[in-house]
Write a protein that holds these residues in place. Structure first.
Motif, mmCIF file in Angstrom:
data_model
loop_
_atom_site.group_PDB
_atom_site.id
_atom_site.type_symbol
_atom_site.label_atom_id
_atom_site.label_comp_id
_atom_site.label_asym_id
_atom_site.label_seq_id
_atom_site.Cartn_x
_atom_site.Cartn_y
_atom_site.Cartn_z
ATOM 1 N N GLY A 146 0.783 -1.230 0.000
ATOM 2 C CA GLY A 146 0.000 0.000 0.000
ATOM 3 C C GLY A 146 0.813 1.277 0.000
ATOM 4 O O GLY A 146 0.252 2.359 -0.144
ATOM 5 N N SER A 147 2.151 1.188 0.150
ATOM 6 C CA SER A 147 2.975 2.393 0.176
ATOM 7 C C SER A 147 3.302 2.833 -1.257
ATOM 8 O O SER A 147 2.924 2.187 -2.230
ATOM 9 N N ASP A 181 5.067 0.336 -3.637
ATOM 10 C CA ASP A 181 4.419 -0.959 -3.811
ATOM 11 C C ASP A 181 3.746 -0.978 -5.188
ATOM 12 O O ASP A 181 2.955 -0.091 -5.502
ATOM 13 N N SER A 215 -1.918 0.585 -4.077
ATOM 14 C CA SER A 215 -0.907 1.596 -3.801
ATOM 15 C C SER A 215 -1.106 2.808 -4.688
ATOM 16 O O SER A 215 -1.662 2.718 -5.791
#
Length: 443
Positions: free
Chosen positions: A253-254, A257, A262
């Motif tokens: 999710g960053s 990613d 994301s």
């Protein structure tokens, strides 16, 4: 200067003017302009002040003292600026800028980004113009006109890619070789993922090319060693901190990613590595990473094998570099602005076009599609269309929007890589003709 070369040069200059004007215009209305320069400027400034450049807390202190933290800036943006993810070898380029105050450093950085990109484009056009000056000018002018994000964000990729292109031109022409060695050495020090496979080509191609590769390696060590030793003195645990910073941006999710949830793969600076496509079907790094490597590894191994077995020549070199320029963007983390390395495909495309026939038309089609689908303007248009698409919030519609947004860039890069690899393999044992095709190319 024939009429066709002059027309091609006009197209190149037109693209250069568009790059400058659109870049400045977009930069004036973009809240996070020069953000990627901040990412390398403040950690280098932190190192100069003998604090840890890989410590988010210490870089944050330098960042706030610099006065470039805007009230509207989000917490996520502060994390991007203060968590340093470049190797200490990159300080060989960034420390000289960090010595200067922000206002002069960012102007010089932007000038170097624009100037080096235009200069590298001219060198590539000059080589492609030996085959098809107008076509080369049109392709390169279009690429430049779609490179505004390199100015707006001022990512080091603009300088690194330009230095790679300059080095390639110096090596293939056997002119200003020390300049080429220094350029490729700086590129390897700052972004090895950009220049690594280009350097590998010279290492395995043999003859004088291998000599250039070894000279570049020695130059890279020489210019990088002071920064590495300095970092080790200030921060003995920098390797663990760097690893931690990279992991922080890579979690599910960053921003780094490649998965569909994301923000990293989407938007104006979307990711273009092949994991973004595989993750749409299997959002698990234990699946999409092996799938990506399974696709890319055989192609790169074939490229290595052919390079080792074939005799190096200028024409085969352009085909080899065109193939690896596209393929190098797929296995590991790359963003859209990194695709400007496709400048190296223009001479190969012009060469095939000048030969005529179906292969030449396919080369033009593939290159045009690659430049369009990885360009900044199309990405911005697609983002506006997707944001304004009032589709029902079903799983199918969301998946469709993700496919439209994410798939074009990585897939066209894969097609480009396979196409030029195929031509490279098929001509690996054919007799080579001189680099220049005099008085034959008029388009």
């Amino acid at each position: 200067m024939t009429k066709s070369r002059l027309d091609g040069l006009y197209l190149l200059l037109l693209g250069s003017v568009a790059l400058i004007l659109l870049g400045i215009a977009l930069g004036s209305v973009t809240p996070n302009r020069m953000n990627d320069f901040k990412v390398v400027y403040y950690p280098a400034r932190c190192l100069i002040q003998h604090c840890d450049p890989y410590s988010e807390t210490e870089v944050m202190g330098v960042y706030r003292a610099g006065g470039q933290e805007f009230p509207s800036e989000t917490a996520a943006n502060r994390v991007v600026v203060t968590r340093y993810i470049y190797p200490p070898t990159a300080f060989s380029l960034t420390v000289p800028f960090a010595i200067l105050p922000w206002w002069s450093a960012h102007i010089l950085w932007m000038a170097l980004t624009i100037g080096s990109l235009i200069f590298a484009s001219f060198l590539i056009w000059n080589l492609g113009a030996n085959y098809a000056p107008i076509l080369s000018g049109a392709l390169i002018g279009f690429l430049l006109a779609n490179s505004e994000l390199l100015i707006v964000l001022s990512n080091p990729s603009g300088i690194v890619i330009s230095l790679c292109v300059v080095a390639v031109c110096c090596f293939l022409r056997e002119r200003f070789v020390p300049v080429g060695i220094l350029c490729l050495a700086v590129s390897l020090a700052v972004k090895p993922q950009e220049a690594g496979l280009l350097w590998l080509y010279y290492l395995i191609a043999g003859q004088v090319y291998r000599k250039r590769a070894m000279q570049t390696l020695l130059a890279t060590v020489a210019i990088s060693l002071p920064g590495v030793l300095w970092t080790w003195h200030v921060s003995p645990h920098w390797m663990q901190e760097l690893h931690s910073n990279i992991l922080a941006f890579s979690v599910h999710g960053s921003i780094s990613d490649p998965g569909p949830i994301s923000t990293g793969p989407h938007g104006a600076v979307q990711m273009i590595n092949l994991q973004t496509v595989a993750s749409v079907f299997w959002d698990d790094p234990h699946i999409y990473n092996p799938v990506t490597y399974l696709v890319c590894a055989p192609l790169l191994l074939v490229w290595v094998f052919v390079t080792l077995r074939s005799r190096p020549s200028p024409k085969r070199a352009w085909l080899a570099l065109a193939a690896v320029a596209a393929l190098s963007l797929l296995p590991v983390y790359h963003r859209q602005y990194d695709a400007k390395i496709l400048l190296l495909t223009v001479p190969a495309c012009a060469m095939l076009w000048a030969e005529g026939g179906l292969i030449g038309r396919i080369a033009l089609l593939v290159n045009t599609a690659g430049f369009v689908l990885t360009g900044d303007l199309l990405s911005a248009i697609l983002r506006v269309l997707i944001d304004n698409a009032h589709l029902p919030a079903t799983k199918l519609s969301l998946k469709t929007l993700t496919v439209v947004d994410v798939f074009p860039g990585p897939l066209i890069l894969l097609i480009m890589g396979i196409f030029y690899l195929w031509i490279y393999v098929s001509r690996s044992s054919a007799p080579d003709s001189p680099l220049t095709v005099p008085n034959q190319a008029t388009s």
